[in-house]
Design an enzyme around this catalytic site. Structure first.
Site, PDB file in Angstrom:
ATOM      1  N   CYS A  27       0.975   4.724   5.010  1.00 48.42           N
ATOM      2  CA  CYS A  27       1.229   3.690   4.007  1.00 48.42           C
ATOM      3  C   CYS A  27       0.390   3.911   2.759  1.00 48.42           C
ATOM      4  CB  CYS A  27       0.898   2.311   4.565  1.00 48.42           C
ATOM      5  SG  CYS A  27       2.088   1.749   5.767  1.00 48.42           S
ATOM      6  N   ILE A  28      -0.595   4.768   2.825  1.00 50.39           N
ATOM      7  CA  ILE A  28      -1.522   4.929   1.705  1.00 50.39           C
ATOM      8  C   ILE A  28      -1.268   6.272   0.997  1.00 50.39           C
ATOM      9  CG2 ILE A  28      -3.942   4.979   1.011  1.00 50.39           C
ATOM     10  CD1 ILE A  28      -3.247   2.374   2.306  1.00 50.39           C
TER      11      ILE A  28
END
Lengths: 105, 173
Positions: A104-105
């Site tokens: 997600c990053i």
């Protein structure tokens, strides 16, 4: 698994066109994928990112986060987004012939 | 004897389903000043940029702590009034507890490559995300533009916010 024929080669891809099998990749294929994704020509800066992405995946089994891409690829975050406006991590992975990054990053 | 219910014809005719439209822009309001209040908004904004989606962040009330120089490095996990943490209130109020829990969480986040707030905010700005502070909150807390990190472009009104959010999705956190 869907297959996609590009440069006369049948490739295993996912629904979004990410190669599932990094061995099927080569540099002319990279240029072709880039063109289809709105990057007419891969510069040396693009290649730095694409190679870093691919090497990280092949050595660790996972694509790097955008944070480490910015810190370790030799291209900072600002330039990453100039080179790959539609998403540097995603596009560099696609062009580098590795599966879509999962983080997600 | 059987009764048959008679329903009126629906007055609204629905269009047949079409492929969902891709999200092109998100405007995220950050209103809370705890660690767990700020991170979700930053992760969503960064995630939007990673997908090539335009992202605006609007910091209001204590959410401004994420971008106020003097506060940015001091953001803590709420250890009281936070039942999901599983920490009894009487323990949560022990001096040093918020700092301890925050450190634990920061360690975990660092191991997952999630940056500290300051770095994260700058990263979002560098990736083309745009950051704004809310005028009403700025006035209320007696702040001015110099109190904010450089990543904050401007102090804007609610009206300005709606204008720039036009045509996209608004997310309140």
């Amino acid at each position: 698994m869907p297959t996609l024929t590009m440069l006369d080669t049948a490739l295993d891809v996912d629904a979004e066109g990410f190669l599932q099998n990094p061995e099927q990749w080569n540099e002319s294929l990279a240029a072709e994928i880039a063109r289809e994704n709105g990057i007419p020509e891969l510069t040396e800066r693009h290649w730095m990112v694409v190679r870093y992405m691919r090497d990280r995946y092949l050595t660790t089994g996972a694509a790097p986060s955008i944070r480490s891409l910015g810190k370790e690829s030799g291209v900072d975050i600002k330039e990453l987004y100039k080179l790959f406006p539609k998403g540097p991590a995603k596009l560099a992975a696609k062009i580098g012939g590795i599966p879509k990054p999962k983080g997600c990053i | 004897m059987s009764a048959t219910a008679v329903y009126p014809e629906p007055s609204v005719q629905f269009e047949p389903a079409t492929a969902p439209r891709r999200i092109e822009k998100v405007s995220i309001i950050v209103s809370k000043g705890s660690l767990e209040g700020i991170y979700p908004a930053l992760i969503m904004a960064n995630g939007a940029r990673m997908e090539g989606i335009e992202a605006n962040l609007f910091f209001t009330f204590f959410g401004m702590d994420a971008v106020v120089k003097a506060k940015q490095g001091k953001v803590k996990v709420a250890t009281v009034g936070n039942p999901a943490l599983g920490l009894p209130t009487l323990l949560g109020m022990i001096p040093g507890m918020p700092a301890f829990v925050t450190r634990q969480m920061q360690k975990k986040m660092e191991s997952l490559d999630i940056p500290p707030i300051g770095e994260f905010v700058q990263m979002i700005a560098d990736s083309g995300g745009r950051l704004y502070a809310c005028k009403a909150s700025v006035d209320m807390f007696d702040l001015d533009k110099s109190d904010f990190v450089d990543a904050v472009e401007e102090i804007i009104t609610v009206g300005d916010f709606y204008e720039m959010a036009a045509g996209g999705e608004i997310i309140f956190t």
